[in-house]
Design a protein around this motif. Structure first.
Motif, PDB file in Angstrom:
ATOM      1  N   GLN A 176       0.547  -1.589   0.029  1.00  0.00           N
ATOM      2  CA  GLN A 176       0.047  -0.098   0.167  1.00  0.00           C
ATOM      3  C   GLN A 176       0.790   1.074  -0.021  1.00  0.00           C
ATOM      4  O   GLN A 176       0.342   2.534  -0.846  1.00  0.00           O
ATOM      5  CB  GLN A 176      -1.039  -0.105   0.865  1.00  0.00           C
ATOM      6  N   LEU A 177       1.684   1.905   1.145  1.00  0.00           N
ATOM      7  CA  LEU A 177       3.044   2.317   0.741  1.00  0.00           C
ATOM      8  C   LEU A 177       3.738   3.171  -0.980  1.00  0.00           C
ATOM      9  O   LEU A 177       3.276   3.891  -0.704  1.00  0.00           O
ATOM     10  CB  LEU A 177       3.717   2.387   2.380  1.00  0.00           C
ATOM     11  N   GLU A 178       4.321   1.695  -0.874  1.00  0.00           N
ATOM     12  CA  GLU A 178       4.901   1.754  -2.098  1.00  0.00           C
ATOM     13  C   GLU A 178       3.968   2.357  -3.198  1.00  0.00           C
ATOM     14  O   GLU A 178       3.998   3.044  -4.344  1.00  0.00           O
ATOM     15  CB  GLU A 178       5.674   0.874  -2.365  1.00  0.00           C
ATOM     16  N   GLY A 179       2.683   1.976  -2.993  1.00  0.00           N
ATOM     17  CA  GLY A 179       1.711   1.983  -4.522  1.00  0.00           C
ATOM     18  C   GLY A 179       1.250   4.146  -4.427  1.00  0.00           C
ATOM     19  O   GLY A 179       1.825   4.129  -5.084  1.00  0.00           O
ATOM     20  N   SER A 184       5.001   5.452  -4.191  1.00  0.00           N
ATOM     21  CA  SER A 184       5.722   6.061  -5.769  1.00  0.00           C
ATOM     22  C   SER A 184       5.592   7.297  -6.802  1.00  0.00           C
ATOM     23  O   SER A 184       5.310   7.339  -7.403  1.00  0.00           O
ATOM     24  CB  SER A 184       6.303   4.524  -6.621  1.00  0.00           C
ATOM     25  N   ARG A 185       4.404   6.903  -6.420  1.00  0.00           N
ATOM     26  CA  ARG A 185       3.825   7.984  -7.511  1.00  0.00           C
ATOM     27  C   ARG A 185       2.848   9.481  -7.052  1.00  0.00           C
ATOM     28  O   ARG A 185       2.097  10.176  -8.248  1.00  0.00           O
ATOM     29  CB  ARG A 185       2.416   7.570  -7.974  1.00  0.00           C
ATOM     30  N   PHE A 186       2.632   9.565  -5.821  1.00  0.00           N
ATOM     31  CA  PHE A 186       1.974  11.127  -5.344  1.00  0.00           C
ATOM     32  C   PHE A 186       3.094  12.311  -3.821  1.00  0.00           C
ATOM     33  O   PHE A 186       4.249  10.653  -3.317  1.00  0.00           O
ATOM     34  CB  PHE A 186       1.200  10.788  -4.532  1.00  0.00           C
ATOM     35  N   ARG A 187       3.003  13.093  -3.907  1.00  0.00           N
ATOM     36  CA  ARG A 187       3.813  13.655  -3.138  1.00  0.00           C
ATOM     37  C   ARG A 187       2.832  14.233  -2.261  1.00  0.00           C
ATOM     38  O   ARG A 187       1.976  14.478  -1.926  1.00  0.00           O
ATOM     39  CB  ARG A 187       4.448  14.597  -4.110  1.00  0.00           C
ATOM     40  N   PHE A 188       3.783  14.183  -0.520  1.00  0.00           N
ATOM     41  CA  PHE A 188       2.653  14.309   0.526  1.00  0.00           C
ATOM     42  C   PHE A 188       3.911  15.615   1.143  1.00  0.00           C
ATOM     43  O   PHE A 188       4.705  15.279   1.661  1.00  0.00           O
ATOM     44  CB  PHE A 188       2.743  13.537   1.268  1.00  0.00           C
ATOM     45  N   ASP A 189       2.625  16.503   1.833  1.00  0.00           N
ATOM     46  CA  ASP A 189       3.427  17.458   2.100  1.00  0.00           C
ATOM     47  C   ASP A 189       2.981  17.005   3.678  1.00  0.00           C
ATOM     48  O   ASP A 189       4.102  17.555   4.547  1.00  0.00           O
ATOM     49  CB  ASP A 189       3.236  19.192   1.818  1.00  0.00           C
ATOM     50  N   ALA A 190       2.511  16.560   4.126  1.00  0.00           N
ATOM     51  CA  ALA A 190       2.044  16.326   5.388  1.00  0.00           C
ATOM     52  C   ALA A 190       1.253  14.610   5.494  1.00  0.00           C
ATOM     53  O   ALA A 190       1.030  13.924   5.093  1.00  0.00           O
ATOM     54  CB  ALA A 190       1.269  16.517   5.880  1.00  0.00           C
ATOM     55  N   ILE A 191       2.059  13.144   6.394  1.00  0.00           N
ATOM     56  CA  ILE A 191       1.604  12.181   6.806  1.00  0.00           C
ATOM     57  C   ILE A 191       1.656  12.156   8.233  1.00  0.00           C
ATOM     58  O   ILE A 191       1.982  12.594   9.452  1.00  0.00           O
ATOM     59  CB  ILE A 191       3.181  11.001   6.807  1.00  0.00           C
ATOM     60  N   LYS A 192      -0.064  11.571   8.745  1.00  0.00           N
ATOM     61  CA  LYS A 192       0.024  11.762  10.098  1.00  0.00           C
ATOM     62  C   LYS A 192      -0.023   9.801  10.547  1.00  0.00           C
ATOM     63  O   LYS A 192      -0.830   8.707   9.317  1.00  0.00           O
ATOM     64  CB  LYS A 192      -1.461  11.431  10.072  1.00  0.00           C
ATOM     65  N   ILE A 193       0.504   9.465  11.674  1.00  0.00           N
ATOM     66  CA  ILE A 193       1.066   7.987  11.800  1.00  0.00           C
ATOM     67  C   ILE A 193      -0.123   7.918  12.812  1.00  0.00           C
ATOM     68  O   ILE A 193      -0.077   8.312  13.868  1.00  0.00           O
ATOM     69  CB  ILE A 193       1.848   7.735  11.847  1.00  0.00           C
ATOM     70  N   GLY A 194      -1.057   6.530  13.002  1.00  0.00           N
ATOM     71  CA  GLY A 194      -1.631   7.034  13.910  1.00  0.00           C
ATOM     72  C   GLY A 194      -1.309   4.833  14.934  1.00  0.00           C
ATOM     73  O   GLY A 194      -0.314   4.705  15.017  1.00  0.00           O
ATOM     74  N   MET A 195      -2.305   4.741  15.192  1.00  0.00           N
ATOM     75  CA  MET A 195      -2.041   2.800  15.354  1.00  0.00           C
ATOM     76  C   MET A 195      -0.968   1.903  14.446  1.00  0.00           C
ATOM     77  O   MET A 195      -1.732   2.105  13.070  1.00  0.00           O
ATOM     78  CB  MET A 195      -3.672   2.464  15.260  1.00  0.00           C
ATOM     79  N   ILE A 196       0.116   1.329  14.818  1.00  0.00           N
ATOM     80  CA  ILE A 196       0.386   0.424  13.983  1.00  0.00           C
ATOM     81  C   ILE A 196       0.383  -0.673  14.389  1.00  0.00           C
ATOM     82  O   ILE A 196       0.313  -1.255  13.530  1.00  0.00           O
ATOM     83  CB  ILE A 196       1.867   1.037  14.776  1.00  0.00           C
ATOM     84  N   GLU A 205      11.261   1.919   6.780  1.00  0.00           N
ATOM     85  CA  GLU A 205      11.738   1.576   5.788  1.00  0.00           C
ATOM     86  C   GLU A 205      11.270   1.908   4.324  1.00  0.00           C
ATOM     87  O   GLU A 205      11.643   2.478   3.878  1.00  0.00           O
ATOM     88  CB  GLU A 205      12.090   0.180   5.795  1.00  0.00           C
ATOM     89  N   CYS A 206       9.601   1.724   4.344  1.00  0.00           N
ATOM     90  CA  CYS A 206       9.054   2.406   2.993  1.00  0.00           C
ATOM     91  C   CYS A 206       9.564   4.105   3.317  1.00  0.00           C
ATOM     92  O   CYS A 206       9.762   4.574   2.226  1.00  0.00           O
ATOM     93  CB  CYS A 206       7.771   2.085   2.891  1.00  0.00           C
ATOM     94  N   LEU A 207       9.175   4.510   4.369  1.00  0.00           N
ATOM     95  CA  LEU A 207       9.372   6.065   4.111  1.00  0.00           C
ATOM     96  C   LEU A 207      10.882   6.366   4.153  1.00  0.00           C
ATOM     97  O   LEU A 207      10.833   7.825   3.492  1.00  0.00           O
ATOM     98  CB  LEU A 207       8.620   6.332   5.760  1.00  0.00           C
ATOM     99  N   THR A 208      11.439   6.050   4.966  1.00  0.00           N
ATOM    100  CA  THR A 208      12.876   6.631   4.441  1.00  0.00           C
ATOM    101  C   THR A 208      13.631   6.398   3.002  1.00  0.00           C
ATOM    102  O   THR A 208      14.112   7.349   2.907  1.00  0.00           O
ATOM    103  CB  THR A 208      14.099   5.349   5.306  1.00  0.00           C
ATOM    104  N   GLN A 209      13.150   5.148   2.558  1.00  0.00           N
ATOM    105  CA  GLN A 209      12.975   5.057   0.952  1.00  0.00           C
ATOM    106  C   GLN A 209      12.485   5.763   0.375  1.00  0.00           C
ATOM    107  O   GLN A 209      13.514   6.920  -0.745  1.00  0.00           O
ATOM    108  CB  GLN A 209      12.116   3.500   0.581  1.00  0.00           C
ATOM    109  N   TYR A 210      11.500   6.296   0.797  1.00  0.00           N
ATOM    110  CA  TYR A 210      11.033   7.924  -0.365  1.00  0.00           C
ATOM    111  C   TYR A 210      10.614   8.737   0.185  1.00  0.00           C
ATOM    112  O   TYR A 210       9.849   9.692  -0.477  1.00  0.00           O
ATOM    113  CB  TYR A 210       8.839   7.146  -0.790  1.00  0.00           C
TER     114      TYR A 210
END
Ligand code: ATP
Ligand code: HMH
Length: 270
Positions: free
Chosen positions: A63-66, A69-81, A92-97
């Motif tokens: 889901q993250l890579e999808g 890899s295609r959209f730029r986000f100026d803000a990301i909210k992380i809730g329940m992990i 890993e994904c956030l670091t890569q992108y």
């Protein structure tokens, strides 16, 4: 039509009182377009949390890579992990992108009122070690704050837990983090005042809030944190975003949506 986009990484709450569903309602009502990555599917109702099913790493990564890899986000909210494995996948994904400095907020779901079963024990330590270096802001409640930053309050502070709780002893050491902390005051015994702690040298900034007799308070943390992201996307400074998010939350708490005999949700209609 142009709308700012918010990436929401969180768990599903079927009641829509908290989690991804509530975050989408908040984002939408504040004029922001939500895109979502589901970390975990929970079962909940008016009685509380019933079950938690963390999604496999490859489902979260896909889901993250999808999206990343295609959209730029100026803000990301992380809730329940949910689990440490899921956390490491997100890191890993956030670091890569990671593009140039998005605003990343974590609302840790470790010790919410009804969230005993919403995370693995070891998640707090993993947040501190692996996720905090990527964050702009973390928004723990009082219990989460003490657990995350190894804070041992004095007996007096423990009993009073009032808004004069913060002192030298209850401030974290900032050696390894660059992110600001918003200590949420919903669990103080007096006012619902929140504190923004930016560094050991700056005095914590106080966001006063009178406590209201709210019949339903499920999802206050999710609503506040997503509203902060929305106001940041709308160009507000961090301090102004917090002030406006608190006002947004308070108005929704005051006028809740009734959904069952003894259950309701924060009103997101504006
Ligand atoms: N009764 C209340 N009246 C006014 N503001 C409140 C009340 N309860 C909580 N708040 C505010 O709601 C926000 C969330 O704080 P809280 O400490 O409840 O988070 P939380 O425990 O993470 O929430 P959740 O129940 O969603 O897990 C804070 O800004 C807090 O000041
Ligand atoms: C999915 C989810 N996230 C967060 C919370 C915290 O309120 C909850 N109850 N459920």
């Amino acid at each position: 039509m142009e709308k700012p986009k918010l990436l929401i990484i969180a768990g599903s709450d079927p009641t829509s009182g908290a989690g991804i569903q509530s975050d989408c309602l908040t984002a939408f009502s504040l004029g922001v377009y939500p895109m979502t990555v589901t970390t975990s599917v929970t079962s909940q109702n008016d009685l509380g949390v019933i079950d938690r099913f963390d999604l496999p790493s490859e489902v979260i990564a896909s889901q993250l890579e999808g999206l990343l890899s295609r959209f730029r986000f100026d803000a990301i909210k992380i809730g329940m992990i949910g689990s440490v494995t899921s956390l490491n996948t997100i890191v890993e994904c956030l670091t890569q992108y990671k593009h140039s400095h998005p605003f990343i907020l974590l609302d840790p779901v470790l010790k919410a009122s009804n969230a005993a079963s919403l995370s693995e024990q070891a998640l707090g330590k993993a947040i501190r070690q692996n996720l905090m270096p990527l964050l702009s802001l973390i928004t723990p409640n009082l219990d989460e704050y003490e657990a995350l930053f190894d804070i041992v309050p004095s007996e007096d502070q423990k009993n009073r837990r009032s808004q004069d709780y913060l002192s030298k002893q209850t401030l974290p050491s900032f050696e390894n983090y660059n992110c600001a902390i918003l200590l949420k005051g919903g669990h103080f015994t007096d006012e619902a005042t929140d504190f923004l702690i930016k560094s050991q040298n700056d005095r914590p900034l106080k966001f006063s809030g009178s406590r209201i007799e709210a019949p339903f308070s499920h999802g206050t943390g999710c609503t506040l944190s997503t509203a902060i992201c929305a106001y940041i996307l709308r160009g507000e400074s961090l301090e102004e975003a917090i002030r406006k998010a608190k006002a947004y939350l308070l108005s929704g708490l005051t006028n809740p949506v009734h959904l069952g005999d003894n259950y309701g949700a924060i009103n997101k209609w504006r």
